[in-house]
Design a protein around this motif. Structure first.
Motif, PDB file in Angstrom:
ATOM      1  N   TYR A  16      48.482  28.661   9.179  1.00 35.75           N
ATOM      2  CA  TYR A  16      49.718  28.727   8.768  1.00 35.75           C
ATOM      3  C   TYR A  16      50.048  30.354   8.513  1.00 35.75           C
ATOM      4  O   TYR A  16      50.837  31.014   9.156  1.00 35.75           O
ATOM      5  N   ASP A  17      48.838  31.246   7.965  1.00 36.74           N
ATOM      6  CA  ASP A  17      49.117  32.472   7.998  1.00 36.74           C
ATOM      7  C   ASP A  17      49.056  33.420   9.392  1.00 36.74           C
ATOM      8  O   ASP A  17      49.805  33.935   9.747  1.00 36.74           O
ATOM      9  N   VAL A  18      48.102  32.510  10.307  1.00 32.71           N
ATOM     10  CA  VAL A  18      47.835  33.022  11.597  1.00 32.71           C
ATOM     11  C   VAL A  18      49.345  32.777  12.523  1.00 32.71           C
ATOM     12  O   VAL A  18      49.761  33.801  13.234  1.00 32.71           O
ATOM     13  N   ALA A  19      49.847  31.704  12.323  1.00 28.92           N
ATOM     14  CA  ALA A  19      51.032  31.486  12.768  1.00 28.92           C
ATOM     15  C   ALA A  19      52.055  32.458  12.395  1.00 28.92           C
ATOM     16  O   ALA A  19      52.791  32.970  13.451  1.00 28.92           O
ATOM     17  N   ASP A  20      52.222  32.772  11.210  1.00 25.16           N
ATOM     18  CA  ASP A  20      53.090  33.587  10.714  1.00 25.16           C
ATOM     19  C   ASP A  20      53.056  35.065  11.242  1.00 25.16           C
ATOM     20  O   ASP A  20      53.983  35.671  11.627  1.00 25.16           O
ATOM     21  N   VAL A  21      51.682  35.560  11.371  1.00 27.99           N
ATOM     22  CA  VAL A  21      51.495  37.053  12.019  1.00 27.99           C
ATOM     23  C   VAL A  21      52.032  36.881  13.426  1.00 27.99           C
ATOM     24  O   VAL A  21      52.627  37.874  13.883  1.00 27.99           O
ATOM     25  N   VAL A  22      51.470  35.808  14.084  1.00 26.94           N
ATOM     26  CA  VAL A  22      52.040  35.650  15.540  1.00 26.94           C
ATOM     27  C   VAL A  22      53.464  35.906  15.741  1.00 26.94           C
ATOM     28  O   VAL A  22      53.862  36.642  16.606  1.00 26.94           O
ATOM     29  N   VAL A  23      54.008  35.078  15.220  1.00 21.25           N
ATOM     30  CA  VAL A  23      55.694  34.881  15.174  1.00 21.25           C
ATOM     31  C   VAL A  23      56.435  36.217  14.834  1.00 21.25           C
ATOM     32  O   VAL A  23      57.089  36.655  15.453  1.00 21.25           O
ATOM     33  N   ARG A  24      56.062  36.852  13.837  1.00 20.04           N
ATOM     34  CA  ARG A  24      56.385  38.200  13.188  1.00 20.04           C
ATOM     35  C   ARG A  24      56.104  39.336  14.017  1.00 20.04           C
ATOM     36  O   ARG A  24      57.015  40.315  14.074  1.00 20.04           O
ATOM     37  N   THR A  25      54.926  39.470  14.717  1.00 19.69           N
ATOM     38  CA  THR A  25      54.580  40.655  15.241  1.00 19.69           C
ATOM     39  C   THR A  25      54.425  40.786  16.882  1.00 19.69           C
ATOM     40  O   THR A  25      54.457  41.759  17.292  1.00 19.69           O
ATOM     41  N   LEU A  26      54.356  39.767  17.405  1.00 17.42           N
ATOM     42  CA  LEU A  26      54.090  39.636  18.630  1.00 17.42           C
ATOM     43  C   LEU A  26      55.620  39.245  19.763  1.00 17.42           C
ATOM     44  O   LEU A  26      55.874  38.150  19.626  1.00 17.42           O
ATOM     45  N   GLU A  27      56.273  40.235  19.853  1.00 18.50           N
ATOM     46  CA  GLU A  27      57.506  40.028  20.732  1.00 18.50           C
ATOM     47  C   GLU A  27      57.465  38.942  22.078  1.00 18.50           C
ATOM     48  O   GLU A  27      58.248  38.455  22.495  1.00 18.50           O
ATOM     49  N   GLU A  28      56.114  38.729  22.684  1.00 22.97           N
ATOM     50  CA  GLU A  28      55.711  38.204  23.630  1.00 22.97           C
ATOM     51  C   GLU A  28      55.522  36.582  23.375  1.00 22.97           C
ATOM     52  O   GLU A  28      55.722  35.756  24.118  1.00 22.97           O
ATOM     53  N   GLY A  66      41.880  35.803  10.369  1.00 20.39           N
ATOM     54  CA  GLY A  66      42.021  34.223  10.125  1.00 20.39           C
ATOM     55  C   GLY A  66      41.708  33.479  11.647  1.00 20.39           C
ATOM     56  O   GLY A  66      41.329  32.399  11.456  1.00 20.39           O
ATOM     57  N   VAL A  67      41.868  34.457  12.789  1.00 22.94           N
ATOM     58  CA  VAL A  67      41.363  33.718  13.974  1.00 22.94           C
ATOM     59  C   VAL A  67      39.674  33.669  14.451  1.00 22.94           C
ATOM     60  O   VAL A  67      38.961  34.614  14.220  1.00 22.94           O
ATOM     61  N   LYS A  68      39.393  32.542  14.391  1.00 22.00           N
ATOM     62  CA  LYS A  68      37.921  32.275  14.756  1.00 22.00           C
ATOM     63  C   LYS A  68      37.744  32.285  16.113  1.00 22.00           C
ATOM     64  O   LYS A  68      36.548  32.536  16.533  1.00 22.00           O
ATOM     65  N   ASP A  69      38.518  31.606  17.069  1.00 25.04           N
ATOM     66  CA  ASP A  69      38.247  31.357  18.354  1.00 25.04           C
ATOM     67  C   ASP A  69      39.691  31.188  19.157  1.00 25.04           C
ATOM     68  O   ASP A  69      40.486  30.691  18.398  1.00 25.04           O
ATOM     69  N   THR A  70      39.609  31.395  20.454  1.00 25.70           N
ATOM     70  CA  THR A  70      40.776  31.344  21.138  1.00 25.70           C
ATOM     71  C   THR A  70      40.460  30.515  22.609  1.00 25.70           C
ATOM     72  O   THR A  70      39.106  30.801  23.186  1.00 25.70           O
ATOM     73  N   PHE A  71      41.222  29.945  23.023  1.00 23.47           N
ATOM     74  CA  PHE A  71      41.111  29.273  24.553  1.00 23.47           C
ATOM     75  C   PHE A  71      42.585  29.501  25.314  1.00 23.47           C
ATOM     76  O   PHE A  71      43.642  28.973  24.666  1.00 23.47           O
ATOM     77  N   THR A  72      42.504  30.147  26.256  1.00 25.50           N
ATOM     78  CA  THR A  72      43.594  30.622  27.074  1.00 25.50           C
ATOM     79  C   THR A  72      43.770  29.832  28.310  1.00 25.50           C
ATOM     80  O   THR A  72      42.688  29.783  29.196  1.00 25.50           O
TER      81      THR A  72
END
Length: 80
Positions: A16-28, A66-72
């Motif tokens: 939830y903390d990661v989701a909050d950062v993504v929504v608040r800080t990345l206009e993309e 808080g991000v451990k890994d990503t898959f794009t």
């Protein structure tokens, strides 16, 4: 415009903390969802054509606390 989907694997208790950062800080950011399974979050991003996807993911997303890994997933065509 480029559309990408990114799945995030987060450290325990951090989704939830990661989701909050993504929504608040990345206009993309278009949308972000919590998910079950191997990854904790799924986000949709719209990037300008000139933006390098690799740099966006490694510099803007993977460095979020808080991000451990990503898959794009890179998309080609949207159907409606």
């Amino acid at each position: 415009m480029q559309t990408i989907f990114v799945q995030f694997k987060c450290h325990p208790g951090q989704a939830y903390d990661v989701a909050d950062v993504v929504v608040r800080t990345l206009e993309e950011t278009s949308e972000i969802y919590s998910t079950s399974g191997h990854y904790d979050l799924l986000a949709k991003f719209y990037l300008p054509a000139e933006v390098d996807i690799g740099h966006f993911v490694t510099n803007q997303l993977q460095t979020i606390d808080g991000v451990k890994d990503t898959f794009t997933l890179v998309t080609f065509k949207a159907f409606s």
